[in-house]
Write an enzyme that holds these catalytic residues in place. Structure first.
Site, mmCIF file in Angstrom:
data_model
loop_
_atom_site.group_PDB
_atom_site.id
_atom_site.type_symbol
_atom_site.label_atom_id
_atom_site.label_comp_id
_atom_site.label_asym_id
_atom_site.label_seq_id
_atom_site.Cartn_x
_atom_site.Cartn_y
_atom_site.Cartn_z
ATOM 1 N N PHE A 226 0.820 -1.221 0.000
ATOM 2 C CA PHE A 226 0.000 0.000 0.000
ATOM 3 C C PHE A 226 0.850 1.266 0.000
ATOM 4 O O PHE A 226 0.371 2.340 -0.365
ATOM 5 C CB PHE A 226 -0.971 -0.002 1.186
ATOM 6 C CG PHE A 226 -0.437 0.622 2.448
ATOM 7 C CD1 PHE A 226 0.313 -0.110 3.353
ATOM 8 C CD2 PHE A 226 -0.704 1.958 2.729
ATOM 9 C CE1 PHE A 226 0.797 0.469 4.510
ATOM 10 C CE2 PHE A 226 -0.217 2.547 3.887
ATOM 11 C CZ PHE A 226 0.532 1.804 4.774
ATOM 12 N N LYS A 227 2.116 1.144 0.399
ATOM 13 C CA LYS A 227 3.001 2.310 0.422
ATOM 14 C C LYS A 227 3.109 2.968 -0.958
ATOM 15 O O LYS A 227 3.425 4.145 -1.063
ATOM 16 C CB LYS A 227 4.400 1.925 0.895
ATOM 17 C CG LYS A 227 4.473 1.151 2.212
ATOM 18 C CD LYS A 227 4.129 2.014 3.401
ATOM 19 C CE LYS A 227 4.623 1.482 4.738
ATOM 20 N NZ LYS A 227 4.108 0.177 5.151
#
Ligand SMILES: *Cc1c(COP(=O)(O)O)cnc(C)c1O
Length: 496
Positions: free
Chosen positions: A111-112
């Site tokens: 998700f980064k």
């Protein structure tokens, strides 16, 4: 220029958005926050029909007040036009009666990527607003996923160099390989024989070390951060909370204005804090559920009001959440204490010197209005991966499994529950195979045979960029002690 940001620890440090993004961390050790948060500035009915990119622009305008609308639009296009494998950027999947928001379709499968695909463009633009001739050196501590996502986002940037430090024994083999094979002419990757907290603490100290700052200043370099302490990392994460909600509305799962719960696998408290900001902006969120692994310092805090980091640091199967000092909690405390810097300083000093602090019962009650919490052991993570796969034919990564387990024990009738899925299961192939009882009988040392095995057994395709890792040479093999970090930064940070 409107200085809309201030430090959590003092009322006297003021910054514009572009300044706050370039600085990363406030010189007093605090974090940048909005002085006047645009409470309830977004009416969800107005935005449910926007696509991801349009929604992002609407939200960014509230936070990036010294960026022109055109500049914001350009940043959004550069970040989200073709780097994600789905047009939706963050698709919402139904799993049983619940929902999973898949945040892992970016270039590094965690998700980064959502934030780190755009942060470099925010920074480039901030440099031009500030008319800075300086070079930026980004120092990044990673628990596994930030490192690769930041490297991918900043690689070959002309004005910005980046250095990543990861816990040598504390990341998955895929995570390590992703970082060690990174190509680019402006970057460096180094293992440390400490954990994430050690790396993050060292880097925060470097930022507050005036001698080191001066030494870099002499060669026209400014230090900055790509960790979620940088407000430019948090702002992009607000968007997908709105986007998930709009997908539920558009699929007629909920009415506009109906409240929902989000369950967030949490480490440094960045992702879940972005959810809190979404709620403040006007998104109908009932509860934000903080899901911890066995390093459950946040769960204990949310239950008791005592934040106690004096405990063993455990290595779990969800390594990106192996964190005991969760930086972004400071931003929540700032809001719920009524922007009381004195209190924040007291608490943070106590944490730094004694390893713990406790908040008063009013503050705790205020937090508990919105936040719930739970945790999962490695054994529970295994069982969850297995049962969700068996019952729903859906493959969870260990971090998402932590949140899924916590959701199941919290579930209350009548509210839609959305689990944030923070990584592709393939980033943690070993743990996932183990959970599905596939590791024993098909024992093989070769990581890529194992990925293929998982693909054969589940039919979930290996993401292309992970499959390609096999062919790449290892470019970085440094490993140093935590104490050597500042020397390493001084030696290698000035361009060599
Ligand atoms: C970083 C990370 C987390 C924790 O997110 P925070 O914003 O640090 O709370 C959870 N899962 C994965 C896969 C991550 O990479």
């Amino acid at each position: 220029m409107t200085t809309i940001y201030r430090s959590t620890r003092s009322n006297h440090i003021n910054m514009t958005a572009s300044q706050a993004i370039l600085q990363g961390l406030s010189p007093d050790g605090g974090l940048f926050v909005l002085r006047n948060f645009p409470d309830h500035h977004i009416n969800v009915a107005d935005i449910v029909n926007l696509n991801y990119q349009e929604m992002a622009q609407t939200i960014f305008r509230l936070f990036l007040t010294d960026f022109s609308h055109d500049a914001i639009k350009e940043c959004v296009q550069l970040a989200y036009e073709d780097k994600f494998t789905t047009k939706d950027i963050t698709p919402l999947k139904q799993v049983g009666d619940d929902f999973v928001l898949e945040l892992f379709h970016g270039p590094t499968n965690a998700f980064k990527d959502v934030a780190l695909s755009i942060l470099p463009h925010f920074m480039d633009h901030s440099l031009s607003i500030q008319n800075e001739a300086k070079k930026i050196l980004i120092l990044t501590a990673t628990s596994g996923d930030t490192g690769k996502a930041a490297l991918e986002g900043f690689k070959d940037n002309k004005a910005i160099d980046i250095m990543v430090f990861f816990p040598n024994e504390g990341v998955s083999s895929i995570q390590k390989l992703q970082m060690q094979t990174q190509v680019g002419n402006n970057l460096r990757v180094c293992g440390i024989d400490g954990n994430f907290d050690d790396a993050q603490t060292q880097i925060k100290q470097l930022f507050n070390n005036s001698e080191i700052i001066a030494e870099f200043d002499q060669v026209n370099i400014q230090l900055s951060s790509a960790n979620s302490v940088n407000i430019g990392r948090l702002i992009p994460q607000i968007v997908y909370y709105f986007y998930a909600y709009s997908q539920l509305v558009n699929n007629q799962e909920i009415q506009v204005d109906e409240s929902v719960d989000f369950i967030v696998p949490t480490g440094n408290f960045g992702n879940i804090l972005a959810g809190f900001y979404a709620k403040k902006l006007g998104l109908p969120i009932r509860h934000l559920v903080c899901a911890s692994n066995e390093n459950k310092v946040l769960h204990d805090f949310l239950q008791t009001g005592i934040y106690d980091a004096r405990r063993d640091f455990l290595m779990t199967t969800s390594p990106s959440m192996d964190i005991l000092i969760s930086s972004n909690l400071e931003r929540l405390l700032f809001e719920v204490s009524g922007q009381d810097s004195d209190l924040i300083n007291q608490w943070m000093d106590k944490l730094a010197t004694h390893g713990y602090f406790s908040v008063d019962s009013d503050t705790l009650k205020e937090i508990q209005q919105t936040f719930r919490s739970g945790y999962a052991t490695d054994e529970e993570v295994k069982q969850t991966i297995q049962s969700v796969y068996k019952e729903h034919d859906y493959l969870l990564d260990p971090h998402t499994a932590v949140a899924y387990k916590v959701m199941k024990e919290q579930e209350e009738f009548g509210y839609k529950q959305i689990v944030l899925a923070t990584a592709s299961p393939y980033k943690f192939t070993e743990s996932v195979l183990d959970a599905l009882n596939l590791s024993e009988d098909n024992a093989t040392d070769d990581l890529f045979s194992r990925m293929s095995l998982l693909e054969r057994e589940t039919g979930v395709p290996v993401p292309d960029n992970l499959a390609e890792l096999l062919e790449l040479p290892i470019l970085f093999n440094d490993c140093i002690s935590t104490e050597e970090m500042s020397h390493y930064v001084l030696t290698h940070g000035k361009g060599d």
